[in-house]
Design a protein around this motif. Structure first.
Motif, PDB file in Angstrom:
ATOM      1  N   SER A   1       0.615  -1.072   0.008  1.00  0.00           N
ATOM      2  CA  SER A   1       0.052   0.045  -0.173  1.00  0.00           C
ATOM      3  C   SER A   1       1.189   1.113  -0.166  1.00  0.00           C
ATOM      4  O   SER A   1       1.985   1.637   0.749  1.00  0.00           O
ATOM      5  N   ASN A   2       0.001   2.596  -0.404  1.00  0.00           N
ATOM      6  CA  ASN A   2       1.266   3.629  -0.779  1.00  0.00           C
ATOM      7  C   ASN A   2       0.542   4.545   0.262  1.00  0.00           C
ATOM      8  O   ASN A   2       0.909   5.695   0.109  1.00  0.00           O
ATOM      9  N   GLY A   3      -0.296   4.226   1.343  1.00  0.00           N
ATOM     10  CA  GLY A   3      -0.324   4.468   2.622  1.00  0.00           C
ATOM     11  C   GLY A   3      -1.968   5.678   1.632  1.00  0.00           C
ATOM     12  O   GLY A   3      -2.937   4.841   1.684  1.00  0.00           O
ATOM     13  N   THR A   4      -1.628   6.775   2.210  1.00  0.00           N
ATOM     14  CA  THR A   4      -3.040   7.839   2.159  1.00  0.00           C
ATOM     15  C   THR A   4      -3.739   8.563   0.768  1.00  0.00           C
ATOM     16  O   THR A   4      -2.400   9.098   0.917  1.00  0.00           O
ATOM     17  N   LEU A   5      -4.157   8.256   0.293  1.00  0.00           N
ATOM     18  CA  LEU A   5      -4.803   9.222  -1.237  1.00  0.00           C
ATOM     19  C   LEU A   5      -5.226  10.753  -0.552  1.00  0.00           C
ATOM     20  O   LEU A   5      -6.552  10.186  -0.214  1.00  0.00           O
TER      21      LEU A   5
ATOM     22  N   PHE B   1      -3.811   1.537  -2.178  1.00  0.00           N
ATOM     23  CA  PHE B   1      -4.240   2.883  -0.901  1.00  0.00           C
ATOM     24  C   PHE B   1      -4.842   2.126   0.415  1.00  0.00           C
ATOM     25  O   PHE B   1      -6.075   1.509   0.303  1.00  0.00           O
ATOM     26  N   ASP B   2      -4.177   2.329   1.452  1.00  0.00           N
ATOM     27  CA  ASP B   2      -5.073   1.988   2.589  1.00  0.00           C
ATOM     28  C   ASP B   2      -7.025   2.678   2.450  1.00  0.00           C
ATOM     29  O   ASP B   2      -7.688   2.262   3.119  1.00  0.00           O
ATOM     30  N   ASN B   3      -6.561   3.880   2.208  1.00  0.00           N
ATOM     31  CA  ASN B   3      -7.889   4.806   2.135  1.00  0.00           C
ATOM     32  C   ASN B   3      -7.376   5.879   0.632  1.00  0.00           C
ATOM     33  O   ASN B   3      -6.862   6.760   1.041  1.00  0.00           O
ATOM     34  N   ILE B   4      -8.689   7.232   1.317  1.00  0.00           N
ATOM     35  CA  ILE B   4      -8.640   8.036   0.208  1.00  0.00           C
ATOM     36  C   ILE B   4      -9.351   9.360   0.766  1.00  0.00           C
ATOM     37  O   ILE B   4     -10.751   8.916   1.273  1.00  0.00           O
TER      38      ILE B   4
ATOM     39  N   ALA C   1      -2.524  13.541   3.848  1.00  0.00           N
ATOM     40  CA  ALA C   1      -1.969  12.213   2.560  1.00  0.00           C
ATOM     41  C   ALA C   1      -1.036  12.004   2.360  1.00  0.00           C
ATOM     42  O   ALA C   1       0.259  12.758   3.071  1.00  0.00           O
ATOM     43  N   ASP C   2      -0.429  10.776   1.669  1.00  0.00           N
ATOM     44  CA  ASP C   2       0.752  10.884   1.091  1.00  0.00           C
ATOM     45  C   ASP C   2       1.322  10.701   0.204  1.00  0.00           C
ATOM     46  O   ASP C   2       1.870  12.512  -0.290  1.00  0.00           O
ATOM     47  N   TRP C   3       0.351  10.505  -0.883  1.00  0.00           N
ATOM     48  CA  TRP C   3      -0.331  11.104  -2.412  1.00  0.00           C
ATOM     49  C   TRP C   3      -1.458  11.953  -2.167  1.00  0.00           C
ATOM     50  O   TRP C   3      -2.244  11.990  -1.484  1.00  0.00           O
TER      51      TRP C   3
END
Length: 251
Positions: free
Chosen positions: A9-13, A35-38, A80-82
């Motif tokens: 996962s790339n974390g949170t968008l 992603f884990d969540n948005i 967010a990460d992204w």
């Protein structure tokens, strides 16, 4: 490329601006584990409401607390990460000037016509930026998305994401991206052609449901065929093909 189950996962968008394309992209991403969540911004309230209805349901496979509405754009950035920027071009400068980014953020811009250099100036000290041009069919994970610039690590990560949503092509820079993006103007004439074909079928007594199903399948088949057999495009796009169509439609 790694398979879906092997991806981390790339974390949170975070999504700023939830219009038609952002909504479609969120729907496509929600079918993956990228992603884990948005976290979504207040912009596009009706689309956010629709997404919450679809993604917050208790149906099998739904992801509880996957979509999180934020009260402000800065809250989106902070969580967010992204960060996916999907506002209108005329809104971009005003929106970004009011926000504070960090060097660790990764920003994905869907904003057409605003140069990457201008975006980078507005999101400093963040230096990680990628451009993407998804189309509505990204919601069904069935379209190819342009990403740029070529050669950057983050572009590779974004390309991996869109490969899960139908595929991606990597453009060298903003200029090459704009050239590829210009071809999307054919969407309007394509839909109009389908509309005219359906109108002609109805005039000839064909049931609309049958006609629509056949036309959709035919055009999809042609598109798939053209991916594999480029020479067929050259052979079939001839004056003789046009004459045959004229003969058929004038009878």
């Amino acid at each position: 490329n790694m398979q879906e189950g092997e991806r981390k996962s790339n974390g949170t968008l975070g999504v700023i601006g939830v219009g038609t394309i952002a909504k479609a992209t969120i729907l496509g991403i929600s079918e993956t584990s990228f992603f884990d969540n948005i976290v979504v911004s207040p912009r596009g309230a009706q689309n956010v409401k629709d997404l919450l209805t679809r993604l917050g349901s208790t149906s099998p496979g739904s992801k509880a607390n996957y979509l999180i509405p934020a009260k402000t754009n800065q809250e989106v950035v902070d969580k967010a990460d992204w960060v996916m920027l999907a506002v209108l071009p005329k809104q971009a400068e005003e929106v970004l000037k009011a926000l504070t980014f960090t060097k660790s953020h990764k920003v994905l811009t869907l904003v057409a016509t605003v140069p990457s250099k201008s975006i980078l100036d507005l999101i400093a000290p963040c230096e990680t930026l990628c451009r993407a041009v998804p189309l509505p069919a990204v919601a069904e994970r069935s379209c190819v998305t342009i990403v740029s610039p070529k050669g950057e690590d983050f572009t590779g990560q974004v390309s991996d994401m869109f490969d899960l949503l139908g595929g991606s092509v990597v453009a060298r820079d903003d200029d090459e991206c704009a050239i590829l993006q210009a071809t999307t103007c054919l969407m309007g004439p394509f839909y109009r052609m389908q509309q005219e074909c359906m109108s002609w079928l109805k005039d000839k007594g064909i049931n609309q449901k049958i006609g629509s199903k056949y036309l959709a399948g035919m055009f999809l088949g042609i598109a798939r065929d053209s991916q594999t057999y480029y020479c067929a495009q050259q052979q079939l796009a001839t004056s003789e093909s046009y004459i045959n169509i004229r003969r058929l439609t004038t009878t």
